[in-house]
Design an enzyme around this catalytic site. Structure first.
Site, PDB file in Angstrom:
ATOM      1  N   ARG A   1       5.465 142.006 -28.552  1.00 11.05           N
ATOM      2  CA  ARG A   1       6.854 142.451 -28.506  1.00 11.05           C
ATOM      3  C   ARG A   1       7.426 141.904 -27.198  1.00 11.05           C
ATOM      4  NH1 ARG A   1       9.555 148.382 -27.160  1.00 11.05           N
ATOM      5  NH2 ARG A   1      11.619 147.835 -27.919  1.00 11.05           N
ATOM      6  N   HIS A   2       8.704 141.507 -27.226  1.00 14.61           N
ATOM      7  CA  HIS A   2       9.351 141.027 -26.001  1.00 14.61           C
ATOM      8  C   HIS A   2       9.204 142.050 -24.868  1.00 14.61           C
ATOM      9  CE1 HIS A   2      12.398 144.015 -26.759  1.00 14.61           C
ATOM     10  NE2 HIS A   2      12.391 143.634 -28.013  1.00 14.61           N
ATOM     11  N   GLY A   3       9.431 141.606 -23.645  1.00 10.02           N
ATOM     12  CA  GLY A   3       9.348 142.495 -22.494  1.00 10.02           C
ATOM     13  C   GLY A   3      10.574 143.394 -22.361  1.00 10.02           C
TER      14      GLY A   3
ATOM     15  N   ALA B   1       6.687 144.878 -24.304  1.00  4.82           N
ATOM     16  CA  ALA B   1       5.544 143.971 -24.082  1.00  4.82           C
ATOM     17  C   ALA B   1       4.297 144.402 -24.850  1.00  4.82           C
ATOM     18  CB  ALA B   1       5.230 143.807 -22.595  1.00  4.82           C
TER      19      ALA B   1
END
Ligand code: NAG
Ligand code: NAG
Ligand code: NAG
Ligand code: NAG
Length: 467
Positions: free
Chosen positions: A84-86, A391
């Site tokens: 997952r994106h930060g 993240a």
């Protein structure tokens, strides 16, 4: 209502800015309380919530690192990381609602009985709509540090000149996360023949957008979120709303569950993005935070989790892709060829990981999460903040093991969620032979195919009855 502070009577005589300064000079009791809320931020949780050792050392592999090792006779062949994106900024919609709530508090005359309202009126609204869900500087650090820890954990796979396949959802925050992850690995890895650093692949990373049945039956179907809506109007939320209204000296009718949620979200964003405990946090007790966490989990459950089968079935495309690459690596290994994709890193969303974990049967409670079972779900497995914080990462590692030394089967698999080995359901162990894993998921491998799962039925049935 928050306990009256010792300086409240004096503050009554002062204009609001001075009152706020006075508040700052007082012992920071409500601010300290906020530290206890961060475990309940759901999908807005910092990654450090699931790995607290990172607060002191962002590159430490943590206490579990040694226990997760396989026998020395096993060597990793392939690693697939789904990220997952930060840490990100709030979306434009959340920023707009926060702006409205903040403007309302600023318009009110300073009321002595409401130090919380005064503190919030003095708070600087610094979010602009253009930030709309973009990756925050902290999000870049999340990704760079995660890359460095993964490389330290699997040095052979991340060795120089190995080939890295890096794919991402088309969302800006994911592309930026992918680039930050890449930077964290340093310049030595090879990107293969294609020039692009990060390849966009929404059919894998945003399968939910492409699944017509999911879109029609869940995403665009208001009735699908009936449990969420019922909880917003239910007794637990009502109590939180009345407490917040009273702390702000607003009539309860001027607030609703969404505005209360925006205030709580702001508390979480300020901690994740700026590492500060903002005055928004002082509106909530730990009990309130648990209720708001449940509201967040309910939405995840019905929109991305076990609530409806199509939520998880829409991730079949990703599930199949993972096993196709594992199969290929096993084939290549058996015929003593070099592994063509030793490292596959794909950046998506909480909405990418949660359905896949549900498809694989993880974090499933005996009872569904509903508006009316908040108390019985106090010890639920389905807690988004523990599963998909910023993240979040789900890593599949395929190993080749030397049979003579281990007497185990040649190919073994581990799954790590947020850098911690997961227990496989079929064995209750952290490693499984690849054959056993495929056997356990045989039905999904054979029968779950994106196209068929996601096709809308030809006859026109109304969605909810079918769900
Ligand atoms: C995305 O990934 C899938 C599965 O690996 C592949 O079939 C498809 O061609 C990819 N799409 C793009 C645009 O690269
Ligand atoms: C965040 O704030 C805490 C407490 O003020 C501090 O100890 C910590 O070092 C800060 N973390 C970062 C990444 O700045
Ligand atoms: C699974 O293993 C853990 C220890 O690794 C143990 O605590 C737990 O009771 C086991 N669960 C089952 C269902 O056997
Ligand atoms: C299904 O129903 C919707 C609304 O009731 C309508 O707009 C749509 O055209 C119908 N589709 C078919 C294939 O009949």
């Amino acid at each position: 209502m928050a306990p009256r502070r010792p300086g409240a009577a004096l503050a009554a005589a002062l204009p609001s800015a001075a009152a706020f300064l006075l508040l700052l000079l007082l012992p920071p009791s409500p601010l300290l309380a906020a530290a206890g809320l961060s475990g309940y931020f759901g999908t807005k949780s910092r990654y450090e919530e699931v790995n607290p050792h990172l607060v002191h050392d962002p590159l430490s592999l943590g206490p579990g690192a040694a226990g997760a090792r396989l026998p020395a006779a096993c060597a990793p062949l392939q690693l697939r990381a789904l990220l997952r994106h930060g840490t990100r900024y709030p979306t434009a919609g959340q920023i707009r609602r926060l702006g409205q709530l903040h403007a309302r508090l600023r318009r009110r005359p300073a009321a002595a009985a409401c130090p919380a309202a005064a503190a919030l009126a003095a708070w600087q609204m610094w979010y602009e709509e253009s930030l709309d869900g973009r990756l925050a500087p902290q999000g870049r650090r999340d990704m760079e540090q995660l890359a460095r820890r993964l490389a330290a954990r699997f040095p052979a796979l991340f060795a120089a000149r190995r080939r890295l396949l890096l794919a991402s959802s088309s969302k800006h925050r994911c592309l930026q996360s992918g680039a930050a992850f890449r930077r964290g690995l340093g310049p030595s890895l090879s990107l293969g023949t294609d020039e692009v650093e990060v390849e966009v692949n929404d059919s894998l990373m945003r399968f939910f957008d492409h699944c017509a049945k999911f879109v029609a039956w869940v995403e665009e179907n208001d009735a699908a979120m009936c449990q969420v809506d019922a909880f917003k109007e239910g007794p637990e939320m009502r109590k939180v709303l009345e407490k917040v209204a009273s702390a702000l000296c607003l009539p309860a009718e001027e607030l609703n569950a969404d505005l209360v949620q925006v205030a709580f979200l702001t508390c979480s964003y300020e901690l994740a993005i700026k590492n500060v405990t903002s005055p928004w946090c002082s509106l909530f007790s730990e009990e309130d935070a648990k209720v708001l966490e449940y509201l967040n989990d309910l939405k995840q459950y019905w929109k991305r989790g076990y609530g409806y089968d199509i939520n998880s079935r829409s991730s079949c495309i990703l599930f199949q892709d993972i096993f196709q690459h594992l199969d290929k690596a096993v084939e290549e290994s058996k015929s003593s060829k070099p592994i063509s994709s030793p490292l596959i890193v794909q950046v998506g969303h909480a909405e990418t990981l949660q359905p896949l974990l549900a498809l694989m049967g993880f974090f499933k409670d005996d009872e569904p999460l509903k508006a009316n079972n908040y108390v019985r779900q106090a010890h639920r497995k389905f807690r988004s903040g523990r599963i998909v914080p910023y993240a979040a990462n789900l890593v599949f590692v395929l190993y080749h093991c030397d049979q003579v030394k281990t007497s185990k089967e040649e190919y073994q698999v581990q799954m790590l969620l947020n850098e911690k080995p997961m227990l496989f359901h079929h064995s209750n162990e952290t490693t499984s032979t690849y054959a056993d894993l495929k056997d356990y998921y045989k039905d999904i491998l054979e029968n779950c195919h994106f196209k068929e799962e996601c096709e809308l039925p030809k006859v026109n049935v109304t969605a909810v009855d079918e769900l």
